[in-house]
Design a protein around this motif. Sequence first.
Motif, short mmCIF file in Angstrom:
data_model
loop_
_atom_site.label_atom_id
_atom_site.label_comp_id
_atom_site.label_asym_id
_atom_site.label_seq_id
_atom_site.Cartn_x
_atom_site.Cartn_y
_atom_site.Cartn_z
N LEU A 217 4.96 6.79 -9.51
CA LEU A 217 4.52 5.78 -8.54
C LEU A 217 4.50 6.34 -7.12
O LEU A 217 3.56 6.11 -6.35
CB LEU A 217 5.44 4.56 -8.60
CG LEU A 217 5.15 3.53 -9.69
CD1 LEU A 217 6.27 2.50 -9.73
CD2 LEU A 217 3.81 2.86 -9.45
N ILE A 221 1.27 6.66 -4.72
CA ILE A 221 1.15 6.03 -3.40
C ILE A 221 0.86 7.09 -2.34
O ILE A 221 0.01 6.90 -1.46
CB ILE A 221 2.45 5.26 -3.06
CG1 ILE A 221 2.62 4.07 -4.01
CG2 ILE A 221 2.43 4.79 -1.61
CD1 ILE A 221 3.97 3.39 -3.90
N GLU A 237 6.04 -0.05 0.30
CA GLU A 237 4.95 -0.27 -0.65
C GLU A 237 5.50 -0.46 -2.06
O GLU A 237 4.97 -1.28 -2.84
CB GLU A 237 3.98 0.93 -0.62
CG GLU A 237 2.81 0.81 -1.57
CD GLU A 237 1.91 -0.38 -1.28
OE1 GLU A 237 1.20 -0.80 -2.22
OE2 GLU A 237 1.92 -0.90 -0.15
N LEU A 238 6.56 0.26 -2.40
CA LEU A 238 7.20 0.06 -3.70
C LEU A 238 7.76 -1.36 -3.82
O LEU A 238 7.63 -1.99 -4.89
CB LEU A 238 8.34 1.08 -3.89
CG LEU A 238 7.92 2.53 -4.19
CD1 LEU A 238 9.13 3.46 -4.09
CD2 LEU A 238 7.30 2.64 -5.58
N ASN A 240 6.59 -3.95 -2.27
CA ASN A 240 5.43 -4.82 -2.42
C ASN A 240 4.97 -4.88 -3.87
O ASN A 240 4.37 -5.87 -4.31
CB ASN A 240 4.28 -4.35 -1.53
CG ASN A 240 4.55 -4.60 -0.06
OD1 ASN A 240 5.41 -5.41 0.29
ND2 ASN A 240 3.83 -3.92 0.82
N ARG A 241 5.23 -3.80 -4.61
CA ARG A 241 4.83 -3.75 -6.03
C ARG A 241 5.95 -4.18 -6.96
O ARG A 241 5.86 -4.01 -8.17
CB ARG A 241 4.39 -2.33 -6.38
CG ARG A 241 3.20 -1.84 -5.57
CD ARG A 241 2.72 -0.47 -6.05
NE ARG A 241 1.65 0.06 -5.21
CZ ARG A 241 0.95 1.15 -5.51
NH1 ARG A 241 1.19 1.80 -6.63
NH2 ARG A 241 0.00 1.59 -4.69
N GLY A 242 7.02 -4.71 -6.38
CA GLY A 242 8.10 -5.23 -7.21
C GLY A 242 9.19 -4.25 -7.57
O GLY A 242 10.01 -4.53 -8.46
N HIS A 243 9.26 -3.10 -6.90
CA HIS A 243 10.29 -2.09 -7.18
C HIS A 243 11.22 -1.99 -5.98
O HIS A 243 10.83 -1.46 -4.94
CB HIS A 243 9.66 -0.73 -7.47
CG HIS A 243 8.70 -0.73 -8.62
ND1 HIS A 243 9.12 -0.55 -9.92
CD2 HIS A 243 7.36 -0.92 -8.67
CE1 HIS A 243 8.07 -0.60 -10.72
NE2 HIS A 243 6.99 -0.83 -9.99
#
Length: 453
Positions: A217, A221, A237-238, A240-243
């Motif tokens: 990931l 990115i 950003e992670l 934002n992607r649920g991580h």
Amino acid sequence: MTKFSTEDKLSAVYRYLNGNESFALISSSMGTAKSEVIKWVQHYHHHGAEAFMKSYAGYSVQFKLDVLNYMNEQGTSIRETAAHFNIPSHSLIIQWKKQVELQGIDALTPKKKGRPSMPKKNHGSMNDQVPAEGSLEALKAENERLRMENAYFKKVECLSSKQGKITKQDKVQVVHELRHEYPLKALLVLADLPRSTYYYYVKNFGRPDLDRELKRLIQSIYDDHEGRFGYRRIRDELRNRGHKVNHKKVQRIMKELGLKCLVRIKKYRSYKGTVGMIAPNILNRNFTADRPYEKWVTDITEFKLFGEKLYFSPILDLFNGEIITYTISTRPAYSLVSTMLEQAFEQLTDDCSLMIHSDQGWHYQMKQYHHALRKRGITQSMSRKGNCFDNAVIENFFGIMKSELLYLKEFHSVDHFKSELAKYIEYYNHRRIKAKLKGMSPVKYRTHAQEAA
């Protein structure tokens, strides 16, 4: 000399950024040198509050060379370079520079502390002794060493990352593959690997990589944003992607993968002295806005491409960092600014109460510029003479844009650059997330704020 805590340093920085106190006044009240306060402010502008967090002060040879190369290539002063790399004392850079000039690169290697160890006595047989120079045994040993180095560096070259760096895992893999052909001790010395590090990675060879998906990931990115994101923005950003991942872990993985964000370079200056009207500094470093179209900042920067210069003039909204509009020209004529204003005014409504802030560049001192703002009921504000911090937000944008576009991509022509610039502004406004915007892009943050209202 008085030692100051992190809170003391941050307090001094905020006092200066508020614009009401000078360096001299702050340093006098704290009982320290003016240069110390200037240094704190410079470090803060580069690294934020993290600049004052205590960290391990051991610097590798490669880091020292990177610092010296950056200073030579960019022409920055020793203090500016120390601020850029968050080195607490600029005297360290002076020391490294002298060492290289007098003794070469090897002088940068840190010396072991304490007494030198006593040489071990050789209780082995005659066969364990170092062969005499020029003997057949010595030639065989040298030939074997050269074969080992050749085999090692060939494998290292195949495994090295696209950033041109070799990771510890790569070194361990190469040493592990060659251990049956050459002595392990000699291989570890060649690879500059501690035995404990080697055996740690060997022990975990068969185990599944728990961070495999996270690494994929992060790499995705980083590639998607063409190397423009550092570890903090990738962390956002992670999320934002649920991580939900700690920024230190992201930083460690990026280091393992050889991923590094680029640095920024200085901008063009348009100041030519007092050639017209100077407006007061109404903005006064209050870089926050409660709504869109309340406070705008503008400036001009220069590009050098294909033997000619290009001048770039944008307007940025302090509410969300969005680029309202921009113009670009081969000459820094007044039309560069007037056209930009005309394009920006098309987005305004009659009920807007707007302030536009700039430096004291000659474009913004022109009567035509004052008249255009007065006609639309816009308040004009100007930075103080020679004070780049008064317009820090647009200066920061120029640094980001040059790092993420001008020095990152290759261009075939001036027209190709203009096309890529338009794509970048679209990307910056709509896709590039910011931590202070709660992990949203400027346009998304503005839209979210308007919907909430």
